[in-house]
Enzyme design. Sequence first.
Site, PDB file in Angstrom:
ATOM      1  N   LYS A  10      20.709  45.494  60.038  1.00  0.00           N
ATOM      2  CA  LYS A  10      21.983  45.333  59.232  1.00  0.00           C
ATOM      3  C   LYS A  10      22.293  46.505  58.325  1.00  0.00           C
ATOM      4  O   LYS A  10      21.212  47.180  57.903  1.00  0.00           O
ATOM      5  CB  LYS A  10      21.665  44.096  58.117  1.00  0.00           C
ATOM      6  CG  LYS A  10      22.693  43.647  57.197  1.00  0.00           C
ATOM      7  CD  LYS A  10      22.158  42.531  56.283  1.00  0.00           C
ATOM      8  CE  LYS A  10      23.007  42.495  55.167  1.00  0.00           C
ATOM      9  NZ  LYS A  10      23.788  41.719  54.552  1.00  0.00           N
ATOM     10  N   PRO A 191      23.581  52.501  53.326  1.00  0.00           N
ATOM     11  CA  PRO A 191      23.589  52.618  54.809  1.00  0.00           C
ATOM     12  C   PRO A 191      22.788  53.603  55.110  1.00  0.00           C
ATOM     13  O   PRO A 191      22.144  54.635  54.530  1.00  0.00           O
ATOM     14  CB  PRO A 191      25.144  53.362  54.990  1.00  0.00           C
ATOM     15  CG  PRO A 191      25.697  52.909  53.834  1.00  0.00           C
ATOM     16  CD  PRO A 191      24.879  53.036  52.593  1.00  0.00           C
ATOM     17  N   ASN A 192      22.347  53.685  56.243  1.00  0.00           N
ATOM     18  CA  ASN A 192      21.454  54.409  57.150  1.00  0.00           C
ATOM     19  C   ASN A 192      20.003  54.445  56.635  1.00  0.00           C
ATOM     20  O   ASN A 192      19.215  55.502  56.744  1.00  0.00           O
ATOM     21  CB  ASN A 192      22.027  56.007  57.016  1.00  0.00           C
ATOM     22  CG  ASN A 192      23.393  56.214  57.757  1.00  0.00           C
ATOM     23  OD1 ASN A 192      23.423  55.563  58.796  1.00  0.00           O
ATOM     24  ND2 ASN A 192      24.169  56.942  57.105  1.00  0.00           N
ATOM     25  N   ARG A 193      19.609  53.606  56.035  1.00  0.00           N
ATOM     26  CA  ARG A 193      18.324  53.194  55.723  1.00  0.00           C
ATOM     27  C   ARG A 193      18.077  54.218  54.353  1.00  0.00           C
ATOM     28  O   ARG A 193      16.814  54.266  53.982  1.00  0.00           O
ATOM     29  CB  ARG A 193      17.191  53.395  56.630  1.00  0.00           C
ATOM     30  CG  ARG A 193      17.411  52.382  57.761  1.00  0.00           C
ATOM     31  CD  ARG A 193      17.075  50.941  56.942  1.00  0.00           C
ATOM     32  NE  ARG A 193      17.312  49.974  58.039  1.00  0.00           N
ATOM     33  CZ  ARG A 193      18.429  49.017  58.248  1.00  0.00           C
ATOM     34  NH1 ARG A 193      19.179  49.185  57.659  1.00  0.00           N
ATOM     35  NH2 ARG A 193      18.240  48.216  59.015  1.00  0.00           N
ATOM     36  N   LEU A 194      19.250  54.864  53.860  1.00  0.00           N
ATOM     37  CA  LEU A 194      19.006  55.642  52.448  1.00  0.00           C
ATOM     38  C   LEU A 194      18.987  54.964  51.183  1.00  0.00           C
ATOM     39  O   LEU A 194      19.881  55.135  50.642  1.00  0.00           O
ATOM     40  CB  LEU A 194      19.766  56.967  52.617  1.00  0.00           C
ATOM     41  CG  LEU A 194      19.502  58.033  53.886  1.00  0.00           C
ATOM     42  CD1 LEU A 194      20.437  59.225  53.451  1.00  0.00           C
ATOM     43  CD2 LEU A 194      17.980  58.361  53.719  1.00  0.00           C
TER      44      LEU A 194
END
Length: 215
Positions: A10, A191-194
């Site tokens: 997700k 977003p982008n696991r950041l």
Amino acid sequence: MQKNLADYRKSYEKSALMEDAIPENPMALFQTWFDELEASKGVEEPNAMTVSTIGIDGFPKSRVVLLKKFSERGFVFYSNYESEKGKAIANNPHSCISFFWPNLERQVIIKGQAEKLPAQESDDYFNSRPEGSQLGALVSDQSSVIPSRVYLENKLKKLEEEYKDKEIERPNHWGGYLVKPESIEFWQGRPNRLHDRIRYTLDSNSDWKMERLAP
Ligand SMILES: Cc1cc2nc3c(=O)[nH]c(=O)nc-3n(C[C@H](O)[C@H](O)[C@H](O)COP(=O)(O)O)c2cc1C
């Protein structure tokens, strides 16, 4: 039997947690997040939280309980003082509370010492509970092994009879715990696991220090 869940993925997009937009006191931020959670109406039991303790067997154990109050003092829940968690806390008060609020893509993790609430405060809360819940506290020797469901139901019947015309007093083995926070970590999915992670830690002057952690 097996199931591969590798494709569950997700992207978290809903919000951000930036230093210049958050208060110096983490309880103020907790209040804001809790208010937003209630306003979102996306969670059935917004006050459900996971409490972890270190058991007398040396293992950590987590279970869900209901948060009944929070304030500058800390986080309050009610339970059986002789349950597995009660014995764990008596032996080692170091505790951890966590919340996962998926509809807001948020997590909060609180570390602190748990202590029993003053008896009067537990009495006041106990007296405010519906009679069925009061009897429940009397019936259940929480976390002990019991022979059957019927055993529990019979015990309840007996107590209902016994307390038909009597006020139910809070039993000594049941009451509140206050978890006094020493560190509170706020996690906001990005977003982008950041993801954003901000941790507040109480220093020796009882001031809160704020730090950003790598996601
Ligand atoms: C949604 C939910 C709310 C719960 N609320 C409480 C609570 O407020 N107090 C409590 O003692 N147990 C509560 N429980 C039960 C605990 O998860 C747990 O089974 C019980 O406290 C015994 O834990 P222990 O054996 O580790 O001491 C709740 C469980 C769920 C799923």
